[in-house]
Design a protein around this motif. Sequence first.
Motif, PDB file in Angstrom:
ATOM      1  N   VAL A  13       0.750  -1.118  -0.192  1.00 16.93           N
ATOM      2  CA  VAL A  13      -0.055  -0.130  -0.160  1.00 16.93           C
ATOM      3  C   VAL A  13       0.878   1.366  -0.106  1.00 16.93           C
ATOM      4  CG1 VAL A  13      -0.338   0.107   2.619  1.00 16.93           C
ATOM      5  CG2 VAL A  13      -2.213   1.176   1.078  1.00 16.93           C
ATOM      6  N   GLY A  14       0.668   2.325  -0.872  1.00 17.79           N
ATOM      7  CA  GLY A  14       1.383   3.357  -0.742  1.00 17.79           C
ATOM      8  C   GLY A  14       0.585   4.562  -1.538  1.00 17.79           C
ATOM      9  N   VAL A  15       1.434   5.667  -1.886  1.00 19.13           N
ATOM     10  CA  VAL A  15       0.639   6.767  -2.584  1.00 19.13           C
ATOM     11  C   VAL A  15       1.266   6.518  -3.969  1.00 19.13           C
ATOM     12  CG1 VAL A  15       0.821   9.312  -2.356  1.00 19.13           C
ATOM     13  CG2 VAL A  15       0.843   8.266  -0.537  1.00 19.13           C
ATOM     14  N   PRO A  40     -13.217   6.661   1.643  1.00 18.89           N
ATOM     15  CA  PRO A  40     -12.264   7.758   2.480  1.00 18.89           C
ATOM     16  C   PRO A  40     -10.952   7.281   2.509  1.00 18.89           C
ATOM     17  CG  PRO A  40     -13.884   6.577   3.791  1.00 18.89           C
ATOM     18  CD  PRO A  40     -14.398   6.230   2.600  1.00 18.89           C
ATOM     19  N   THR A  41     -10.841   5.972   2.579  1.00 24.15           N
ATOM     20  CA  THR A  41      -9.232   5.638   2.677  1.00 24.15           C
ATOM     21  C   THR A  41      -8.308   5.628   1.635  1.00 24.15           C
ATOM     22  OG1 THR A  41      -9.585   3.299   2.353  1.00 24.15           O
ATOM     23  CG2 THR A  41      -9.820   3.933   4.639  1.00 24.15           C
ATOM     24  N   SER A  42      -9.050   5.902   0.387  1.00 23.51           N
ATOM     25  CA  SER A  42      -8.081   6.004  -0.805  1.00 23.51           C
ATOM     26  C   SER A  42      -7.501   7.560  -1.085  1.00 23.51           C
ATOM     27  CB  SER A  42      -8.781   5.571  -2.227  1.00 23.51           C
ATOM     28  OG  SER A  42      -9.048   4.287  -1.991  1.00 23.51           O
ATOM     29  N   TRP A  49      -3.771  10.347  -3.966  1.00 28.11           N
ATOM     30  CA  TRP A  49      -4.224   8.917  -4.340  1.00 28.11           C
ATOM     31  C   TRP A  49      -3.414   7.974  -3.588  1.00 28.11           C
ATOM     32  CZ3 TRP A  49      -4.481   6.108  -9.616  1.00 28.11           C
ATOM     33  CH2 TRP A  49      -5.208   4.899  -9.437  1.00 28.11           C
ATOM     34  N   HIS A  50      -4.216   7.198  -2.238  1.00 25.60           N
ATOM     35  CA  HIS A  50      -3.601   6.137  -1.545  1.00 25.60           C
ATOM     36  C   HIS A  50      -4.425   4.814  -1.835  1.00 25.60           C
ATOM     37  CE1 HIS A  50      -2.804   4.032   2.485  1.00 25.60           C
ATOM     38  NE2 HIS A  50      -1.813   4.594   2.437  1.00 25.60           N
ATOM     39  N   ALA A  83       6.920   1.510  -7.872  1.00 26.15           N
ATOM     40  CA  ALA A  83       6.155   0.989  -6.843  1.00 26.15           C
ATOM     41  C   ALA A  83       6.539   1.786  -5.572  1.00 26.15           C
ATOM     42  CB  ALA A  83       5.865  -0.299  -6.889  1.00 26.15           C
ATOM     43  N   PRO A  84       5.897   2.165  -4.651  1.00 25.54           N
ATOM     44  CA  PRO A  84       6.066   2.741  -3.418  1.00 25.54           C
ATOM     45  C   PRO A  84       6.824   1.869  -2.402  1.00 25.54           C
ATOM     46  CG  PRO A  84       3.635   2.182  -3.592  1.00 25.54           C
ATOM     47  CD  PRO A  84       4.242   1.801  -4.812  1.00 25.54           C
ATOM     48  N   VAL A  85       6.710   0.599  -2.380  1.00 18.91           N
ATOM     49  CA  VAL A  85       7.331  -0.141  -1.593  1.00 18.91           C
ATOM     50  C   VAL A  85       7.170  -1.816  -2.124  1.00 18.91           C
ATOM     51  CG1 VAL A  85       6.816   1.068   0.725  1.00 18.91           C
ATOM     52  CG2 VAL A  85       5.312  -0.814  -0.414  1.00 18.91           C
ATOM     53  N   PRO A  86       8.440  -2.501  -1.710  1.00 20.15           N
ATOM     54  CA  PRO A  86       8.322  -3.855  -2.136  1.00 20.15           C
ATOM     55  C   PRO A  86       7.205  -4.509  -1.484  1.00 20.15           C
ATOM     56  CG  PRO A  86      10.359  -3.409  -1.256  1.00 20.15           C
ATOM     57  CD  PRO A  86       9.515  -2.156  -0.719  1.00 20.15           C
ATOM     58  N   GLY A  87       6.793  -5.806  -2.064  1.00 20.13           N
ATOM     59  CA  GLY A  87       5.429  -6.358  -1.783  1.00 20.13           C
ATOM     60  C   GLY A  87       5.703  -7.367  -0.714  1.00 20.13           C
ATOM     61  N   GLN A  88       4.543  -7.862   0.015  1.00 22.82           N
ATOM     62  CA  GLN A  88       4.746  -8.693   1.184  1.00 22.82           C
ATOM     63  C   GLN A  88       3.912  -9.989   0.966  1.00 22.82           C
ATOM     64  OE1 GLN A  88       3.547  -6.245   4.436  1.00 22.82           O
ATOM     65  NE2 GLN A  88       1.287  -6.297   3.667  1.00 22.82           N
ATOM     66  N   LEU A  89       3.549 -10.285  -0.183  1.00 23.97           N
ATOM     67  CA  LEU A  89       2.716 -11.409  -0.569  1.00 23.97           C
ATOM     68  C   LEU A  89       2.920 -12.679   0.085  1.00 23.97           C
ATOM     69  CD1 LEU A  89       0.130 -12.487  -2.067  1.00 23.97           C
ATOM     70  CD2 LEU A  89       1.500 -12.928  -4.146  1.00 23.97           C
ATOM     71  N   PRO A  90       4.287 -13.249   0.301  1.00 24.39           N
ATOM     72  CA  PRO A  90       4.566 -14.437   0.733  1.00 24.39           C
ATOM     73  C   PRO A  90       4.017 -14.429   2.266  1.00 24.39           C
ATOM     74  CG  PRO A  90       6.441 -13.865  -0.178  1.00 24.39           C
ATOM     75  CD  PRO A  90       5.547 -12.599  -0.459  1.00 24.39           C
TER      76      PRO A  90
END
Length: 269
Positions: A13-15, A40-42, A49-50, A83-90
């Motif tokens: 999640v990121g901007v 509202p969280t977006s 845009w979040h 992309a704002p950050v690396p993913g955490q899918l695992p």
Amino acid sequence: MDRVELIALLDAVGVFPEPREVAFPGATDEHWRAADRRDPTSVTPDGRWHLAFRCFALRRPDGRTILVDAGIGPAGAPAADWAPVPGQLPAELAAAGIDPGDVAAVVLTHLHTDHIGWAVTGEPGRPYFRNARYLMQQVEIDRVRRQGRQGLGGRLLDPLLATGQLQPVDGTADLAPDLRLLPTPGHTPGHQSVLLSTRDGTVAVTGDLLTHTVQLVEPALTYAYEEDPAAARESRTTLLRTLAGAGPVVLATPHLGEPFVALPTAAPS
């Protein structure tokens, strides 16, 4: 019909790197106010845009799991340059009790980098889901192939071909009596959505058929990164109108504030 468990997996999640007004140039102040009330969280306090980056797992009663999309991916994945950050899918899979080796199929809605990041990882690239077939539209494969092997053709498609895990799809396809792949072109030429029929109605895993709640407020709005805006608008308005007349519908979306959004029964314009 046995129930299928649908699990939202938050990879990141990121901007968004640009102002949302650039991403949706046709949106008016009224559109944004309506979207922000619904989601509202977006939106950040300063009006950015979040957005979330999600995948979805469909776990069937017999234990077979189908993954829809593969997120941003790890550090160094193709999306890393924006992309704002690396993913955490695992970690998300582990929390849901899903071993990557138990994933039977991976449906890629399209081959933009924030949807394929965990599909193939490492150097040399290896399929992260070692026992899965990877389903994508043939026209999408052809699109990536035209970009050359230096891009996703070499990084994504070649490793899947080498292991025999790439499964092209040509148009609509039924994966099970209750599960259908449906072409929804426009965002990319081979974009596809996933429709799951349940006892309670329909769940549509939309991919980037819509990327922000503002496109639920006004489905005709163009997203600046749609490759064919007219086709994307037609796919979006047609599917939303069809679904709205087909009983209760839930949209499972990768980028909206909430992963599951009920579609109003009134057909969108």
